[in-house]
Design a protein around this motif. Structure first.
Motif, PDB file in Angstrom:
ATOM      1  N   ARG A  38      -5.976 -19.943 -30.745  1.00 41.95           N
ATOM      2  CA  ARG A  38      -5.111 -21.120 -30.662  1.00 41.95           C
ATOM      3  C   ARG A  38      -4.922 -21.590 -29.232  1.00 41.95           C
ATOM      4  O   ARG A  38      -4.724 -22.761 -28.975  1.00 41.95           O
ATOM      5  CB  ARG A  38      -3.756 -20.808 -31.276  1.00 41.95           C
ATOM      6  CG  ARG A  38      -3.821 -20.555 -32.754  1.00 41.95           C
ATOM      7  CD  ARG A  38      -2.444 -20.306 -33.306  1.00 41.95           C
ATOM      8  NE  ARG A  38      -2.531 -19.957 -34.727  1.00 41.95           N
ATOM      9  CZ  ARG A  38      -1.494 -19.625 -35.453  1.00 41.95           C
ATOM     10  NH1 ARG A  38      -0.309 -19.562 -34.908  1.00 41.95           N
ATOM     11  NH2 ARG A  38      -1.633 -19.335 -36.706  1.00 41.95           N
ATOM     12  N   PHE A  39      -4.957 -20.642 -28.300  1.00 42.10           N
ATOM     13  CA  PHE A  39      -4.795 -20.954 -26.890  1.00 42.10           C
ATOM     14  C   PHE A  39      -6.144 -20.904 -26.195  1.00 42.10           C
ATOM     15  O   PHE A  39      -7.001 -20.098 -26.528  1.00 42.10           O
ATOM     16  CB  PHE A  39      -3.880 -19.939 -26.200  1.00 42.10           C
ATOM     17  CG  PHE A  39      -2.440 -20.054 -26.584  1.00 42.10           C
ATOM     18  CD1 PHE A  39      -1.691 -21.149 -26.228  1.00 42.10           C
ATOM     19  CD2 PHE A  39      -1.841 -19.035 -27.300  1.00 42.10           C
ATOM     20  CE1 PHE A  39      -0.361 -21.242 -26.583  1.00 42.10           C
ATOM     21  CE2 PHE A  39      -0.512 -19.116 -27.653  1.00 42.10           C
ATOM     22  CZ  PHE A  39       0.225 -20.224 -27.294  1.00 42.10           C
ATOM     23  N   SER A  40      -6.301 -21.732 -25.185  1.00 38.54           N
ATOM     24  CA  SER A  40      -7.490 -21.615 -24.353  1.00 38.54           C
ATOM     25  C   SER A  40      -7.261 -20.498 -23.332  1.00 38.54           C
ATOM     26  O   SER A  40      -6.143 -20.048 -23.113  1.00 38.54           O
ATOM     27  CB  SER A  40      -7.774 -22.934 -23.635  1.00 38.54           C
ATOM     28  OG  SER A  40      -6.766 -23.201 -22.684  1.00 38.54           O
ATOM     29  N   ILE A  41      -8.329 -20.054 -22.719  1.00 43.71           N
ATOM     30  CA  ILE A  41      -8.208 -18.989 -21.724  1.00 43.71           C
ATOM     31  C   ILE A  41      -7.365 -19.468 -20.548  1.00 43.71           C
ATOM     32  O   ILE A  41      -6.578 -18.707 -19.983  1.00 43.71           O
ATOM     33  CB  ILE A  41      -9.599 -18.526 -21.273  1.00 43.71           C
ATOM     34  CG1 ILE A  41     -10.295 -17.850 -22.435  1.00 43.71           C
ATOM     35  CG2 ILE A  41      -9.522 -17.604 -20.081  1.00 43.71           C
ATOM     36  CD1 ILE A  41     -11.691 -17.383 -22.143  1.00 43.71           C
ATOM     37  N   SER A  42      -7.468 -20.731 -20.201  1.00 45.75           N
ATOM     38  CA  SER A  42      -6.682 -21.277 -19.095  1.00 45.75           C
ATOM     39  C   SER A  42      -5.189 -21.210 -19.395  1.00 45.75           C
ATOM     40  O   SER A  42      -4.388 -20.925 -18.506  1.00 45.75           O
ATOM     41  CB  SER A  42      -7.086 -22.725 -18.832  1.00 45.75           C
ATOM     42  OG  SER A  42      -8.454 -22.823 -18.588  1.00 45.75           O
ATOM     43  N   GLU A  43      -4.820 -21.477 -20.633  1.00 46.33           N
ATOM     44  CA  GLU A  43      -3.409 -21.405 -21.012  1.00 46.33           C
ATOM     45  C   GLU A  43      -2.891 -19.974 -20.961  1.00 46.33           C
ATOM     46  O   GLU A  43      -1.768 -19.734 -20.504  1.00 46.33           O
ATOM     47  CB  GLU A  43      -3.211 -21.988 -22.409  1.00 46.33           C
ATOM     48  CG  GLU A  43      -3.431 -23.478 -22.483  1.00 46.33           C
ATOM     49  CD  GLU A  43      -3.438 -24.000 -23.901  1.00 46.33           C
ATOM     50  OE1 GLU A  43      -3.084 -25.179 -24.075  1.00 46.33           O
ATOM     51  OE2 GLU A  43      -3.805 -23.252 -24.821  1.00 46.33           O
ATOM     52  N   VAL A  44      -3.700 -19.023 -21.397  1.00 40.33           N
ATOM     53  CA  VAL A  44      -3.286 -17.621 -21.371  1.00 40.33           C
ATOM     54  C   VAL A  44      -3.117 -17.147 -19.932  1.00 40.33           C
ATOM     55  O   VAL A  44      -2.123 -16.483 -19.593  1.00 40.33           O
ATOM     56  CB  VAL A  44      -4.306 -16.735 -22.126  1.00 40.33           C
ATOM     57  CG1 VAL A  44      -3.987 -15.269 -21.955  1.00 40.33           C
ATOM     58  CG2 VAL A  44      -4.339 -17.109 -23.591  1.00 40.33           C
TER      59      VAL A  44
END
Length: 62
Positions: A38-44
């Motif tokens: 659900r999240f991109s790696i950038s968001e994590v």
């Protein structure tokens, strides 16, 4: 622009360049679960950076 927005855009630009290069080095013989998240790696990464800069003692209370 907010400082967190600027940090996120730099992280996102970095990972847009890293992810295609990283996939070249992955072993393709092993069956892995390739379920989209659900999240991109950038968001994590942005969540982890903002947590480390905060005063919270545990991630659960963050």
């Amino acid at each position: 622009m907010n400082t967190s927005d600027a940090v996120f855009t730099k992280i996102d630009d970095l990972y847009q360049n890293i992810l295609p290069a990283q996939e070249e080095y992955l072993i393709s013989d092993i069956r892995t679960r390739n379920k989209p998240s659900r999240f991109s790696i950038s968001e994590v990464i942005m969540i982890i950076i903002s947590f480390n800069q905060s005063w919270f003692g545990g991630f659960k209370t963050y």
